[in-house]
Design a protein around this motif. Structure first.
Motif, mmCIF file in Angstrom:
data_model
loop_
_atom_site.group_PDB
_atom_site.id
_atom_site.type_symbol
_atom_site.label_atom_id
_atom_site.label_comp_id
_atom_site.label_asym_id
_atom_site.label_seq_id
_atom_site.Cartn_x
_atom_site.Cartn_y
_atom_site.Cartn_z
ATOM 1 N N ALA A 29 39.574 -33.578 64.644
ATOM 2 C CA ALA A 29 38.928 -34.545 64.733
ATOM 3 C C ALA A 29 37.389 -34.477 64.822
ATOM 4 C CB ALA A 29 39.403 -35.574 66.029
ATOM 5 N N ASN A 32 34.760 -32.434 59.413
ATOM 6 C CA ASN A 32 34.384 -33.491 58.129
ATOM 7 C C ASN A 32 33.523 -34.754 58.592
ATOM 8 O OD1 ASN A 32 34.621 -34.230 55.574
ATOM 9 N ND2 ASN A 32 36.409 -35.646 56.009
ATOM 10 N N THR A 35 35.138 -37.413 64.289
ATOM 11 C CA THR A 35 35.984 -38.694 64.710
ATOM 12 C C THR A 35 35.168 -39.951 64.455
ATOM 13 O OG1 THR A 35 37.568 -39.983 65.951
ATOM 14 C CG2 THR A 35 35.729 -38.760 67.031
ATOM 15 N N PRO A 94 46.299 -44.333 54.789
ATOM 16 C CA PRO A 94 46.193 -43.359 55.845
ATOM 17 C C PRO A 94 45.054 -43.714 57.004
ATOM 18 C CG PRO A 94 45.167 -42.712 53.688
ATOM 19 C CD PRO A 94 45.897 -43.805 53.580
ATOM 20 N N SER A 96 42.289 -41.695 59.339
ATOM 21 C CA SER A 96 41.756 -40.301 59.584
ATOM 22 C C SER A 96 40.848 -40.423 60.565
ATOM 23 C CB SER A 96 40.993 -39.830 58.418
ATOM 24 O OG SER A 96 42.100 -39.820 57.361
ATOM 25 N N HIS A 97 40.592 -39.147 61.223
ATOM 26 C CA HIS A 97 39.685 -38.813 62.361
ATOM 27 C C HIS A 97 40.113 -39.537 63.483
ATOM 28 C CE1 HIS A 97 37.023 -38.012 58.726
ATOM 29 N NE2 HIS A 97 36.672 -36.979 59.646
ATOM 30 N N GLN A 118 49.767 -39.620 54.895
ATOM 31 C CA GLN A 118 48.611 -38.881 54.428
ATOM 32 C C GLN A 118 47.573 -38.750 55.323
ATOM 33 O OE1 GLN A 118 47.836 -39.992 50.100
ATOM 34 N NE2 GLN A 118 49.383 -38.031 49.480
ATOM 35 N N SER A 119 47.730 -39.315 56.629
ATOM 36 C CA SER A 119 46.751 -39.305 57.465
ATOM 37 C C SER A 119 46.232 -38.002 57.652
ATOM 38 C CB SER A 119 47.190 -40.000 58.909
ATOM 39 O OG SER A 119 47.654 -41.173 58.764
ATOM 40 N N ASP A 120 44.699 -37.666 58.109
ATOM 41 C CA ASP A 120 44.245 -36.480 58.124
ATOM 42 C C ASP A 120 43.146 -36.362 59.182
ATOM 43 O OD1 ASP A 120 43.557 -33.882 57.480
ATOM 44 O OD2 ASP A 120 43.284 -34.439 55.357
ATOM 45 N N TYR A 121 42.843 -35.315 59.751
ATOM 46 C CA TYR A 121 41.687 -34.984 60.652
ATOM 47 C C TYR A 121 42.283 -35.533 62.029
ATOM 48 C CZ TYR A 121 39.158 -33.213 56.774
ATOM 49 O OH TYR A 121 38.727 -32.476 55.705
ATOM 50 N N HIS A 122 43.336 -35.264 62.431
ATOM 51 C CA HIS A 122 43.913 -35.877 63.633
ATOM 52 C C HIS A 122 44.034 -34.879 64.806
ATOM 53 C CE1 HIS A 122 45.860 -39.907 62.770
ATOM 54 N NE2 HIS A 122 45.222 -39.481 61.761
ATOM 55 N N GLY A 155 51.790 -31.060 55.029
ATOM 56 C CA GLY A 155 50.406 -30.787 55.629
ATOM 57 C C GLY A 155 50.205 -29.713 56.596
#
Length: 269
Positions: A29, A32, A35, A94, A96-97, A118-122, A155
């Protein structure tokens, strides 16, 4: 061995010695760009499942504070899209964060926390997951938990300084189907199959520094699998990389740290 008053006082003293510190947003989080929730956003307090769904479903940065238990019939999905665990390629909204911090999650009729689509940065930190009813047929999560703590497919996940304690489970951490995990300095207590490779599809499991206390079964690691899934040949796995700084606690310290510091805390609300 039967507990004695001396051993009880020693454990109590040890627990009191644990210092709980929060270092702000961390893990994926924090990567990139960080969050999009938290920060200076005005906190929203929710006490019902309907309020939670409304607050989580609106756009923009936010902090949501839970002040109530939701029973397993009030299960909440931020996204109403149908889940599909057999496909890596998704084009459906998705998220993200996202940072899940100091939560106590129990007794859902489906998975306790599913990060899909495809969720990301959790990041999931300082949370407790458990079931109070061993007769529930779908105890799959992260007392009475069967498996998926977590299960990683399509993932990557950085899994460190967790305390896994239960008996009679199927497995703890599962990885497969293009999933990659880095399992570092966890403490597994009385667990069957602490980490298991699932499905004969390429995956990767890197492990280091964990303690296995009274565990049985497999501890799968390394590059696994011998095949692709038809139509998903581009979804190749790779070892987990961490685009953020982090500090590992010693595995032997994890049980007391988690007992003392995980779950809702007055200082966080």
């Amino acid at each position: 061995m039967k507990p004695t008053l001396l051993s009880f006082l020693f454990l109590l003293f040890s627990a009191l010695e644990v210092t709980c510190t929060d270092s702000g947003v961390n893990g994926f989080a924090s990567a990139n760009g960080g969050t999009t929730g938290g920060g200076s956003a005005v906190a929203v307090t929710v006490t019902t499942a309907a309020d939670l769904k409304e607050a989580a479903g609106t756009p923009g940065a936010k902090v949501i504070i839970h002040r109530q238990w939701y029973n397993r019939c009030q299960q909440h999905h931020i996204s109403d899209q149908q889940q599909d665990h057999n496909r890596c390629r998704r084009n459906r909204h998705p998220l993200s964060h996202v940072w899940y911090d100091h939560l106590a999650i129990r007794d859902a009729s489906d998975g306790l926390l599913d990060i899909t689509l495809q969720s990301d940065y959790h990041t999931v930190s300082w949370c407790k997951f458990w079931y109070t009813n061993s007769s529930l047929p779908h105890r799959l999560a992260n007392l009475h938990i069967q498996e998926r703590m977590p299960r990683v497919m399509c993932g990557g996940a950085h899994i460190y300084n967790n305390y896994h304690t239960f008996w009679g489970n199927n497995y703890a951490i599962g990885f497969g189907s293009y999933g990659s995990v880095a399992i570092l300095n966890n403490y597994f207590n009385g667990t069957q199959d602490p980490h298991r490779f699932l499905h004969d599809v390429y995956a990767d499991g890197e492990t280091e520094g964990s303690i296995y206390d009274g565990t049985i079964g497999v501890r799968d690691e390394g590059k696994k699998g011998s095949r692709d899934v038809a139509g998903q040949e581009g979804s190749r796995y790779r070892p987990v990389t961490t685009p953020y700084a982090y500090a590992l606690d010693a595995a032997e310290a994890v049980p007391e740290l988690v007992r003392a510091c995980a779950g809702p805390r007055a200082s966080s609300v």
